[in-house]
Write an enzyme that holds these catalytic residues in place. Structure first.
Site, PDB file in Angstrom:
ATOM      1  N   LYS A  35       0.979  -1.146   0.113  1.00 22.57           N
ATOM      2  CA  LYS A  35       0.041  -0.001  -0.016  1.00 22.57           C
ATOM      3  C   LYS A  35       0.857   1.093  -0.233  1.00 22.57           C
ATOM      4  O   LYS A  35       2.089   1.059   0.184  1.00 22.57           O
ATOM      5  CB  LYS A  35      -1.134  -0.150   1.251  1.00 22.57           C
ATOM      6  N   TYR A 253      17.769  29.572   8.982  1.00 17.16           N
ATOM      7  CA  TYR A 253      16.709  30.245   9.632  1.00 17.16           C
ATOM      8  C   TYR A 253      16.355  30.256  11.026  1.00 17.16           C
ATOM      9  O   TYR A 253      16.745  29.199  11.779  1.00 17.16           O
ATOM     10  CB  TYR A 253      15.242  29.646   8.898  1.00 17.16           C
TER      11      TYR A 253
HETATM   12  C1  LIG Z   1      -4.293  -4.698   7.985  1.00 17.94           C
HETATM   13  C2  LIG Z   1      -3.080  -4.255   7.835  1.00 17.94           C
HETATM   14  N1  LIG Z   1      -2.218  -5.498   7.758  1.00 17.94           N
HETATM   15  C3  LIG Z   1      -0.953  -5.361   7.422  1.00 17.94           C
HETATM   16  C4  LIG Z   1       0.004  -3.935   7.689  1.00 17.94           C
HETATM   17  C5  LIG Z   1       1.464  -3.717   7.550  1.00 17.94           C
HETATM   18  O1  LIG Z   1       1.918  -3.580   8.755  1.00 17.94           O
HETATM   19  P1  LIG Z   1       3.497  -3.282   8.968  1.00 17.94           P
HETATM   20  O2  LIG Z   1       3.909  -2.322   7.989  1.00 17.94           O
HETATM   21  O3  LIG Z   1       3.742  -2.825  10.133  1.00 17.94           O
HETATM   22  O4  LIG Z   1       4.293  -4.651   8.579  1.00 17.94           O
HETATM   23  C6  LIG Z   1      -0.898  -2.875   7.694  1.00 17.94           C
HETATM   24  C7  LIG Z   1      -0.218  -1.694   7.934  1.00 17.94           C
HETATM   25  O5  LIG Z   1      -0.629  -0.652   8.554  1.00 17.94           O
HETATM   26  C8  LIG Z   1      -2.238  -3.028   7.876  1.00 17.94           C
HETATM   27  O6  LIG Z   1      -3.095  -1.931   8.033  1.00 17.94           O
END
Ligand SMILES: Cc1ncc(COP(=O)(O)O)c(C=O)c1O
Length: 363
Positions: A35, A253
């Site tokens: 994602k 700054y």
């Molecule tokens: C439902 C779900 N599964 C897995 C993950 C993966 O998590 P991580 O990046 O902490 O391994 C996420 C990420 O937030 C998630 O929302």
């Protein structure tokens, strides 16, 4: 000439980190979580390193289409499921498995016309309190789904809130086991932190996100060296100027840094408009020509300043590693920079801005 800043994506390191997820959960299949455009790495670039996964888990239909366009025929999972009824049409067309976390999503499925039954993952809210059915409503949701001709396999999943910390997962694991007892189907519970720290919860599928991208899910308790992970993203640039400060001179700054004694500093072509965190305080680690030093003063839009004390030979054009892999295999884990900026590796890797050119490299 373009500005000298660039980001590198290390595809061999992605494959290495994926192998670490497999080693931590040897009996489980692995969803590579891609994602947020593969945590800022770019889905197409990350695919080169993560294609050895058993499936890809993501959020956007657009990202799912991109994975399919790369030729990926194995499972794809939408971690938040459909956002509106018509999303189910693309799920049918692209053969996407999807999470079902609320009754509306079951209503949409019941009204959906499809030739092939959908693979779904029914989500339990075991204590995170973001998405999922409450334990008391879980069985009824399963029974409803199971009766739908639109639904094929039903996996069971939940998500841990504290797998990286002291509270741990026992309370949520107990809630999951109680709610799913006697139900058939594959199980998926573990994110990266749970995969590494609580492998007893690996079940049938782990969901490896941040660990695949070379960040320790429980930093600073542990670092990537502890977990055997390698950096997958390097942000690097060059010195575009040097200055000699006298005692009492300030930098940048707000004059937030004042030299106590004479000091050579370098000006780096990297600022918050590249995604470098503005909140990185004086003292944030940085490598110049592979030598570890620190930032000084406030980060500005296009530049930041570094202390050249430990690197007296540094000059215009010297290589600066903001995070990742430096010259001669030197390393600066993204987690250390994130910590100095009061954030986490996840945020930094996702925050790289479009003006930074990104290149995939093997090593
Ligand atoms: C439902 C779900 N599964 C897995 C993950 C993966 O998590 P991580 O990046 O902490 O391994 C996420 C990420 O937030 C998630 O929302």
């Amino acid at each position: 000439m373009p500005r000298p800043i660039e980001a590198l994506i290390h595809t061999d390191a992605l494959a290495h980190n994926l192998a670490r997820a497999r080693a931590a959960a040897p009996d489980a299949k692995v969803w590579a979580v891609v994602k947020a455009d593969a945590y800022g790495h770019g889905i197409e670039r990350a695919y080169a390193g993560l294609r050895g996964a058993d499936g890809f888990a993501l959020l956007d239909l657009d990202e799912a289409q991109r994975i399919r366009a790369l030729g990926w025929r194995a499972p794809v999972l939408l971690l938040e499921g459909a956002f509106e009824p018509r999303d189910l049409e693309l799920c049918s067309r692209l053969d996407l498995a999807h999470v079902v976390h609320c009754s509306a999503q079951i209503d949409w499925l019941a009204a959906h016309k499809t030739q092939a039954p959908h693979s779904v993952w029914l989500k339990l809210n075991s204590g995170m309190n973001r998405l999922g059915f409450a334990p008391a409503a879980f069985r009824a949701a399963w029974t409803r789904l199971n009766a739908l001709p639109q639904v094929g396999e039903i996996g069971l999943m939940t998500h841990f809130s504290d797998a990286d910390g002291e509270r741990g997962i026992a309370h949520q694991l107990a809630a999951f086991e109680a709610a799913t007892r006697d139900l058939p189907g594959e199980r998926s519970l573990a994110n990266s932190a749970a995969t590494l720290r609580h492998p007893q919860a690996a079940a049938d599928w782990v969901r490896a996100g941040i660990m695949s991208y070379g960040s320790a899910p429980d930093h600073p308790a542990h670092d990537i060296a502890h977990w055997g992970l390698r950096p997958t993203m390097t942000l690097r640039s060059k010195l575009i100027a040097t200055q000699r400060l006298a005692a009492g001179d300030s930098v940048g700054y707000g004059s937030s840094f004042v030299a106590e004694q004479a000091l050579a500093i370098g000006i780096v072509a990297c600022g918050y408009a590249d995604g470098y965190p503005r909140h990185a305080a004086t003292g944030t680690p940085v490598l110049v020509d592979g030598v570890r030093t620190r930032s000084v003063g406030r980060v500005s839009m296009d530049m930041l300043a570094v202390d050249l004390g430990p690197v007296p030979q540094a000059a215009l054009g010297s290589e600066v590693t903001l995070w990742g892999v430096g010259p001669q295999g030197t390393r600066l884990p993204i987690d250390e920079v994130a910590r100095a900026a009061g954030t986490i590796g996840y945020e930094l890797m996702c925050a790289l801005t479009p003006r930074v050119p990104v290149r995939a490299v093997a090593a």
